[in-house]
Design a protein around this motif. Structure first.
Motif, PDB file in Angstrom:
ATOM      1  N   GLN A   1       0.847  -1.186   0.000  1.00  0.00           N
ATOM      2  CA  GLN A   1       0.000   0.000   0.000  1.00  0.00           C
ATOM      3  C   GLN A   1       0.890   1.246   0.000  1.00  0.00           C
ATOM      4  O   GLN A   1       1.869   1.324   0.746  1.00  0.00           O
ATOM      5  N   VAL A   2       0.539   2.202  -0.838  1.00  0.00           N
ATOM      6  CA  VAL A   2       1.264   3.458  -0.916  1.00  0.00           C
ATOM      7  C   VAL A   2       0.259   4.586  -0.794  1.00  0.00           C
ATOM      8  O   VAL A   2      -0.782   4.573  -1.447  1.00  0.00           O
ATOM      9  N   GLN A   3       0.570   5.550   0.043  1.00  0.00           N
ATOM     10  CA  GLN A   3      -0.247   6.754   0.136  1.00  0.00           C
ATOM     11  C   GLN A   3       0.549   7.915  -0.444  1.00  0.00           C
ATOM     12  O   GLN A   3       1.737   8.063  -0.134  1.00  0.00           O
ATOM     13  N   LEU A   4      -0.119   8.713  -1.256  1.00  0.00           N
ATOM     14  CA  LEU A   4       0.535   9.800  -1.967  1.00  0.00           C
ATOM     15  C   LEU A   4      -0.110  11.126  -1.605  1.00  0.00           C
ATOM     16  O   LEU A   4      -1.351  11.214  -1.516  1.00  0.00           O
ATOM     17  N   GLU A   5       0.714  12.136  -1.426  1.00  0.00           N
ATOM     18  CA  GLU A   5       0.193  13.460  -1.105  1.00  0.00           C
ATOM     19  C   GLU A   5       0.941  14.508  -1.910  1.00  0.00           C
ATOM     20  O   GLU A   5       2.161  14.686  -1.739  1.00  0.00           O
ATOM     21  N   GLU A   6       0.203  15.223  -2.753  1.00  0.00           N
ATOM     22  CA  GLU A   6       0.790  16.264  -3.573  1.00  0.00           C
ATOM     23  C   GLU A   6       0.796  17.604  -2.844  1.00  0.00           C
ATOM     24  O   GLU A   6      -0.048  17.854  -1.984  1.00  0.00           O
ATOM     25  N   SER A   7       1.736  18.449  -3.234  1.00  0.00           N
ATOM     26  CA  SER A   7       1.795  19.814  -2.707  1.00  0.00           C
ATOM     27  C   SER A   7       2.492  20.695  -3.731  1.00  0.00           C
ATOM     28  O   SER A   7       3.114  20.199  -4.669  1.00  0.00           O
ATOM     29  N   GLY A   8       2.386  22.003  -3.530  1.00  0.00           N
ATOM     30  CA  GLY A   8       3.111  22.938  -4.370  1.00  0.00           C
ATOM     31  C   GLY A   8       2.285  23.670  -5.404  1.00  0.00           C
ATOM     32  O   GLY A   8       2.798  24.532  -6.116  1.00  0.00           O
ATOM     33  N   GLY A   9       1.012  23.338  -5.498  1.00  0.00           N
ATOM     34  CA  GLY A   9       0.167  24.024  -6.456  1.00  0.00           C
ATOM     35  C   GLY A   9      -0.117  25.457  -6.029  1.00  0.00           C
ATOM     36  O   GLY A   9       0.220  25.873  -4.918  1.00  0.00           O
ATOM     37  N   GLY A  10      -0.745  26.209  -6.938  1.00  0.00           N
ATOM     38  CA  GLY A  10      -1.087  27.578  -6.602  1.00  0.00           C
ATOM     39  C   GLY A  10      -1.535  28.361  -7.809  1.00  0.00           C
ATOM     40  O   GLY A  10      -1.714  27.813  -8.898  1.00  0.00           O
ATOM     41  N   LEU A  11      -1.676  29.666  -7.593  1.00  0.00           N
ATOM     42  CA  LEU A  11      -2.074  30.585  -8.657  1.00  0.00           C
ATOM     43  C   LEU A  11      -0.829  31.330  -9.142  1.00  0.00           C
ATOM     44  O   LEU A  11      -0.150  31.977  -8.336  1.00  0.00           O
ATOM     45  N   VAL A  12      -0.545  31.216 -10.420  1.00  0.00           N
ATOM     46  CA  VAL A  12       0.619  31.877 -10.996  1.00  0.00           C
ATOM     47  C   VAL A  12       0.223  32.557 -12.300  1.00  0.00           C
ATOM     48  O   VAL A  12      -0.850  32.300 -12.847  1.00  0.00           O
ATOM     49  N   GLN A  13       1.119  33.418 -12.777  1.00  0.00           N
ATOM     50  CA  GLN A  13       0.887  34.111 -14.037  1.00  0.00           C
ATOM     51  C   GLN A  13       1.524  33.341 -15.197  1.00  0.00           C
ATOM     52  O   GLN A  13       2.452  32.553 -14.988  1.00  0.00           O
ATOM     53  N   PRO A  14       1.034  33.561 -16.389  1.00  0.00           N
ATOM     54  CA  PRO A  14       1.655  32.921 -17.562  1.00  0.00           C
ATOM     55  C   PRO A  14       3.153  33.227 -17.619  1.00  0.00           C
ATOM     56  O   PRO A  14       3.567  34.360 -17.369  1.00  0.00           O
ATOM     57  N   GLY A  15       3.918  32.197 -17.915  1.00  0.00           N
ATOM     58  CA  GLY A  15       5.364  32.346 -17.968  1.00  0.00           C
ATOM     59  C   GLY A  15       6.077  32.009 -16.676  1.00  0.00           C
ATOM     60  O   GLY A  15       7.300  31.829 -16.658  1.00  0.00           O
ATOM     61  N   ASP A  16       5.329  31.912 -15.586  1.00  0.00           N
ATOM     62  CA  ASP A  16       5.918  31.591 -14.282  1.00  0.00           C
ATOM     63  C   ASP A  16       6.263  30.107 -14.191  1.00  0.00           C
ATOM     64  O   ASP A  16       5.922  29.309 -15.079  1.00  0.00           O
ATOM     65  N   SER A  17       6.905  29.771 -13.087  1.00  0.00           N
ATOM     66  CA  SER A  17       7.275  28.380 -12.806  1.00  0.00           C
ATOM     67  C   SER A  17       6.670  27.929 -11.486  1.00  0.00           C
ATOM     68  O   SER A  17       6.396  28.749 -10.604  1.00  0.00           O
ATOM     69  N   LEU A  18       6.472  26.629 -11.384  1.00  0.00           N
ATOM     70  CA  LEU A  18       6.028  25.993 -10.141  1.00  0.00           C
ATOM     71  C   LEU A  18       6.715  24.651 -10.041  1.00  0.00           C
ATOM     72  O   LEU A  18       7.000  24.016 -11.064  1.00  0.00           O
ATOM     73  N   ARG A  19       6.932  24.219  -8.804  1.00  0.00           N
ATOM     74  CA  ARG A  19       7.462  22.881  -8.590  1.00  0.00           C
ATOM     75  C   ARG A  19       6.490  22.125  -7.711  1.00  0.00           C
ATOM     76  O   ARG A  19       6.242  22.502  -6.558  1.00  0.00           O
ATOM     77  N   LEU A  20       5.917  21.082  -8.259  1.00  0.00           N
ATOM     78  CA  LEU A  20       5.027  20.214  -7.497  1.00  0.00           C
ATOM     79  C   LEU A  20       5.836  19.102  -6.847  1.00  0.00           C
ATOM     80  O   LEU A  20       6.793  18.595  -7.427  1.00  0.00           O
ATOM     81  N   SER A  21       5.402  18.740  -5.647  1.00  0.00           N
ATOM     82  CA  SER A  21       6.028  17.632  -4.935  1.00  0.00           C
ATOM     83  C   SER A  21       4.967  16.598  -4.610  1.00  0.00           C
ATOM     84  O   SER A  21       3.791  16.928  -4.446  1.00  0.00           O
TER      85      SER A  21
END
Length: 125
Positions: A1-21
């Motif tokens: 069994q594996v449990q997964l939890e995402e984080s790092g999302g948000g509101l950004v402007q076009p051209g910006d960067s984000l890193r999801l974990s």
């Protein structure tokens, strides 16, 4: 069994960067193929990227190739999605998933056994 939890999302402007974990529970993380998927409002969930167990192979959807990078750290039980040059059409709920498939990697959602709850990414000016 594996449990997964995402984080790092948000509101950004076009051209910006984000890193999801994506943090995974369990001691067998390195035995799973990992993938990222996304679902935009009114659309079906789609494949974004996948990475093999030892990070030797990565595969991307054409829509994100050259802008997104998937990586994993088996020592930390984590997978990441670096997203650069974000576009409004990247707006979606992003999911990480784990597959115990016998393949080296896969973009087939049906072969993923475990899914996180998702993290929202909104790209808007």
């Amino acid at each position: 069994q594996v449990q997964l939890e995402e984080s790092g999302g948000g509101l950004v402007q076009p051209g910006d960067s984000l890193r999801l974990s994506c943090a995974a529970s369990g001691r067998t993380f390195s035995s799973y193929i990992m993938g990222w998927f996304r679902q935009a409002p009114g659309k079906e969930r789609e494949f974004i990227a996948t990475i093999s167990r030892r990070s030797t192979v990565t595969v991307y959807a054409d829509s994100v190739k050259g802008r997104f990078t998937i990586s994993r750290d088996n020592a930390r039980n984590a997978v990441y999605l670096q997203m650069n040059s974000l576009k409004p059409e990247d707006t979606a709920l992003y999911y990480c998933a784990a597959s115990s498939s016998g393949y080296s990697y896969t973009d087939n959602q049906a072969l993923y056994d475990y899914w996180g709850q998702g993290t929202q990414v909104t790209v808007s000016s």
